[in-house]
Design a protein around this motif. Structure first.
Motif, PDB file in Angstrom:
ATOM      1  N   ALA A  91     110.130 -20.167 -52.650  1.00  0.00           N
ATOM      2  CA  ALA A  91     108.800 -20.772 -52.753  1.00  0.00           C
ATOM      3  C   ALA A  91     108.501 -21.616 -51.522  1.00  0.00           C
ATOM      4  CB  ALA A  91     108.707 -21.616 -54.017  1.00  0.00           C
ATOM      5  N   ILE A  92     109.504 -22.361 -51.054  1.00  0.00           N
ATOM      6  CA  ILE A  92     109.329 -23.173 -49.839  1.00  0.00           C
ATOM      7  C   ILE A  92     108.910 -22.278 -48.675  1.00  0.00           C
ATOM      8  CG2 ILE A  92     110.610 -24.501 -48.101  1.00  0.00           C
ATOM      9  CD1 ILE A  92     112.167 -25.736 -50.545  1.00  0.00           C
ATOM     10  N   ASN A  93     109.529 -21.118 -48.559  1.00  0.00           N
ATOM     11  CA  ASN A  93     109.161 -20.186 -47.485  1.00  0.00           C
ATOM     12  C   ASN A  93     107.741 -19.658 -47.666  1.00  0.00           C
ATOM     13  OD1 ASN A  93     111.575 -20.416 -46.085  1.00  0.00           O
ATOM     14  ND2 ASN A  93     112.553 -18.805 -47.279  1.00  0.00           N
ATOM     15  N   ALA A  94     107.348 -19.394 -48.902  1.00  0.00           N
ATOM     16  CA  ALA A  94     105.987 -18.913 -49.152  1.00  0.00           C
ATOM     17  C   ALA A  94     104.966 -19.993 -48.774  1.00  0.00           C
ATOM     18  CB  ALA A  94     105.828 -18.508 -50.613  1.00  0.00           C
ATOM     19  N   TYR A  95     105.239 -21.240 -49.165  1.00  0.00           N
ATOM     20  CA  TYR A  95     104.323 -22.326 -48.803  1.00  0.00           C
ATOM     21  C   TYR A  95     104.268 -22.508 -47.288  1.00  0.00           C
ATOM     22  CZ  TYR A  95     104.529 -23.552 -53.773  1.00  0.00           C
ATOM     23  OH  TYR A  95     104.463 -23.533 -55.141  1.00  0.00           O
ATOM     24  N   ALA A  96     105.409 -22.349 -46.626  1.00  0.00           N
ATOM     25  CA  ALA A  96     105.424 -22.452 -45.158  1.00  0.00           C
ATOM     26  C   ALA A  96     104.557 -21.355 -44.543  1.00  0.00           C
ATOM     27  CB  ALA A  96     106.853 -22.371 -44.633  1.00  0.00           C
ATOM     28  N   SER A  97     104.602 -20.177 -45.125  1.00  0.00           N
ATOM     29  CA  SER A  97     103.762 -19.083 -44.634  1.00  0.00           C
ATOM     30  C   SER A  97     102.280 -19.402 -44.839  1.00  0.00           C
ATOM     31  CB  SER A  97     104.140 -17.782 -45.346  1.00  0.00           C
ATOM     32  OG  SER A  97     103.351 -16.722 -44.881  1.00  0.00           O
ATOM     33  N   ALA A  98     101.945 -20.000 -45.979  1.00  0.00           N
ATOM     34  CA  ALA A  98     100.552 -20.398 -46.217  1.00  0.00           C
ATOM     35  C   ALA A  98     100.107 -21.417 -45.175  1.00  0.00           C
ATOM     36  CB  ALA A  98     100.411 -20.976 -47.628  1.00  0.00           C
ATOM     37  N   ILE A  99     100.993 -22.354 -44.851  1.00  0.00           N
ATOM     38  CA  ILE A  99     100.673 -23.384 -43.864  1.00  0.00           C
ATOM     39  C   ILE A  99     100.503 -22.767 -42.478  1.00  0.00           C
ATOM     40  CG2 ILE A  99     101.626 -25.400 -42.661  1.00  0.00           C
ATOM     41  CD1 ILE A  99     102.875 -26.129 -45.488  1.00  0.00           C
ATOM     42  N   ARG A 100     101.339 -21.784 -42.145  1.00  0.00           N
ATOM     43  CA  ARG A 100     101.175 -21.111 -40.842  1.00  0.00           C
ATOM     44  C   ARG A 100      99.822 -20.414 -40.754  1.00  0.00           C
ATOM     45  NH1 ARG A 100     106.557 -20.063 -41.659  1.00  0.00           N
ATOM     46  NH2 ARG A 100     106.170 -17.981 -42.512  1.00  0.00           N
ATOM     47  N   ARG A 101      99.325 -19.928 -41.863  1.00  0.00           N
ATOM     48  CA  ARG A 101      98.022 -19.254 -41.879  1.00  0.00           C
ATOM     49  C   ARG A 101      96.863 -20.240 -41.761  1.00  0.00           C
ATOM     50  NH1 ARG A 101      98.415 -13.928 -45.186  1.00  0.00           N
ATOM     51  NH2 ARG A 101     100.590 -13.400 -44.851  1.00  0.00           N
TER      52      ARG A 101
END
Length: 191
Positions: A91-101
């Protein structure tokens, strides 16, 4: 019957009315017409999520994320789903991906901070709550959770300040009142 936007609208209305199966049906009809529409995948994934069907929800969020590279919402929902599946590191990685977007997507910072708290990483959580506050200084949740992260690090004076900031925004926020009192007791006891 070939009007994709009508299927999308029907799916959204059904979901808002609590008819998650009707939502899935409408959005699936839209996807049969336009299988490259990320909004249909996202909305159908949300309907699956609300039914507790996290595996299929994840697939739809991944499809939406793969099509709409600049939209942070599919990754946010992927993170929420992974939390439900008790997979906080993913989940942390998914949220990081959202932040990169979208670096201004405050809710992703907030949720990643909560995921860090669940993995017992309060320092990283505090950093994310600081970023959430920077993007929305009026968000009670960000201030409150920042206080939680600080208290878990033994930084009780800082935690009191964070809870107090939350209470300036929402004076009757019971969790902030309770946690501030607990942090003040810890300070008084010299812990």
């Amino acid at each position: 019957p070939q009007f994709v936007v009508a299927h999308l609208a029907l799916g959204v209305v059904c979901r808002r009315l609590g008819d998650f199966e009707g939502s899935v049906e409408a959005l699936s009809k839209g996807l049969a017409i336009d299988p490259e529409n990320p909004e249909l995948y996202l909305r159908r994934g949300i309907a699956w999520f609300h039914q507790g069907l996290y595996g299929v929800a994840l697939e739809d969020f991944e499809d939406a994320a793969g099509i709409a590279y600049d939209d942070p919402r599919p990754e946010l929902w992927r993170g929420l789903t992974l939390i439900e599946l008790k997979r906080p590191l993913e989940a942390i990685n998914a949220y990081a991906s959202a932040i990169r977007r979208d670096r201004t997507f405050m809710i992703a910072y907030l949720n990643r901070g909560l995921a860090y708290l669940s993995t017992d990483e309060p320092r990283k959580a505090e950093f994310d709550f600081d970023l959430a506050i920077r993007h929305n200084p009026r968000d009670v949740r960000a201030w409150f959770n920042r206080g939680v992260a600080q208290a878990r690090q033994g930084k009780y004076a800082d935690a009191v300040e964070s809870y107090t900031a939350a209470l300036r925004i929402k004076p009757d926020h019971e969790p902030s009142l309770q946690n501030r009192a607990a942090a003040e007791r810890r300070l008084a006891a010299g812990r």
